[in-house]
Design a protein around this motif. Structure first.
Motif, mmCIF file in Angstrom:
data_model
loop_
_atom_site.group_PDB
_atom_site.id
_atom_site.type_symbol
_atom_site.label_atom_id
_atom_site.label_comp_id
_atom_site.label_asym_id
_atom_site.label_seq_id
_atom_site.Cartn_x
_atom_site.Cartn_y
_atom_site.Cartn_z
ATOM 1 N N LYS A 141 8.114 88.593 70.869
ATOM 2 C CA LYS A 141 6.659 87.968 70.523
ATOM 3 C C LYS A 141 5.651 88.660 71.346
ATOM 4 N N HIS A 146 2.025 86.918 67.514
ATOM 5 C CA HIS A 146 2.725 87.793 66.622
ATOM 6 C C HIS A 146 4.328 88.103 66.915
ATOM 7 N N GLN A 173 0.413 94.128 61.801
ATOM 8 C CA GLN A 173 -0.842 92.985 62.221
ATOM 9 C C GLN A 173 -0.566 91.990 61.280
ATOM 10 N N GLY A 233 2.984 90.105 60.767
ATOM 11 C CA GLY A 233 3.478 89.841 62.251
ATOM 12 C C GLY A 233 2.992 88.433 62.767
ATOM 13 N N PHE A 234 1.666 88.390 62.184
ATOM 14 C CA PHE A 234 0.989 87.049 62.815
ATOM 15 C C PHE A 234 1.648 85.751 62.403
ATOM 16 N N THR A 281 5.566 78.632 67.144
ATOM 17 C CA THR A 281 5.986 79.649 66.387
ATOM 18 C C THR A 281 7.056 79.305 65.355
#
Length: 294
Positions: free
Chosen positions: A188, A201, A209, A212-213, A254
């Motif tokens: 991460k 991310h 970008q 992966g967020f 996450t």
């Protein structure tokens, strides 16, 4: 700059300056100053310390100072002894780190001159260099194969093996990126900014970008510093520009089905006052009189 060890104020025997002292019983431990080291012998050009860090083996203390150099000190029970200066950058040094625990002689720095530099302290020479043009850098993180650095809203990436640029996450934040951290255990990337947001991310499948967020944590005020702790580094502390400290379960944020993580576990609005009160009546109390800001 001061050299400290930790004591319970009740007769603990100090070990090396970065170790936990040997005590008869568990107790709260407070920092005690055991030596000082000047950085501004040249009165015609005085300088001050931005940040001091110790090497993984506790043998070296490196301090970034306001004349764009890094001062190196040997660290022992006898105190701090000045070893050398490194003329590191052409502009203000934003951050320094001993970023690789298995490489105690590898020191990294970044600067508003747009450079991240790796230094071999055995030769005191540059060993790695990564650059962005026409942009200041404020923070960085280094892993085995990756370097990430935060600038004016953007985050830049390089391959450590080739020192070649890999990607840039444009406009990651609305303000300067003050913290970048690669959590190698979960692949991460954590970034924080003066815009009050912490972004996470997933970079396990590459540097994308948008794809992966995975999470954004709203601290609500500028983030100056953060760190991870816990058995899996699942908890995060944030020091803000208003001298508050927030605690987050960032890893839970996450995970889709996990509970919590979307709000701070704790918000310590009077962090400085709490630290002063905890140290009152101990030998550490006098140290706080010399602290201008957190």
């Amino acid at each position: 700059m001061v050299h400290t060890y930790f004591s319970d104020d009740a007769g603990c025997v100090p070990g090396p300056s970065t170790s936990v002292p040997v005590c008869a019983a568990a107790a709260t431990k407070f920092a005690q100053c055991c030596s000082r080291a000047r950085v501004d012998y040249n009165v015609a050009a005085p300088c001050y310390v931005f940040k001091a860090v110790r090497s993984p083996d506790s043998s070296i203390v490196a301090a970034s100072v306001s004349n764009n150099s890094i001062k190196l000190y040997s660290c022992s029970l006898g105190g701090l002894s000045h070893v050398a200066d490194i003329q590191a950058h052409q502009d203000t040094i934003s951050d320094i780190q001993f970023a690789l625990p298995t490489h105690p002689q590898a020191l990294y720095s970044c600067s508003r001159d747009g450079l991240v530099r790796g230094w071999d302290l055995r030769s005191r020479q540059q060993a790695e260099s990564y650059q962005v043009h026409q942009q200041e850098l404020y923070s960085f993180s280094v892993s085995d194969n990756l370097v990430a650095a935060g600038g004016q809203g953007d985050v830049h990436f390089w391959d450590r093996r080739t020192q070649q640029r890999l990607a840039t996450f444009d406009d990651m934040h609305m303000d300067d990126v003050t913290q970048v951290l690669i959590h190698t255990g979960s692949s991460k990337l954590i970034t924080a900014s003066q815009d009050g947001l912490v972004a996470v991310h997933d970079i396990s499948s590459g540097l994308n970008q948008d794809d992966g967020f995975i999470a954004a944590l709203n601290v609500g005020t500028s983030v100056e510093q953060l760190g991870l702790y816990g058995s899996e580094q699942q908890h995060m502390w944030c020091r803000t520009g208003t001298e508050t400290v927030q605690i987050w379960d960032w890893l839970a944020a996450t995970i889709e089905d996990a509970q919590g993580g979307d709000v701070a576990v704790a918000d310590l609005a009077e962090a400085r006052q709490m630290a002063v009160a905890a140290a009152a009546g101990t030998s550490a109390a006098s140290l706080f009189a010399e602290v201008d800001y957190l």
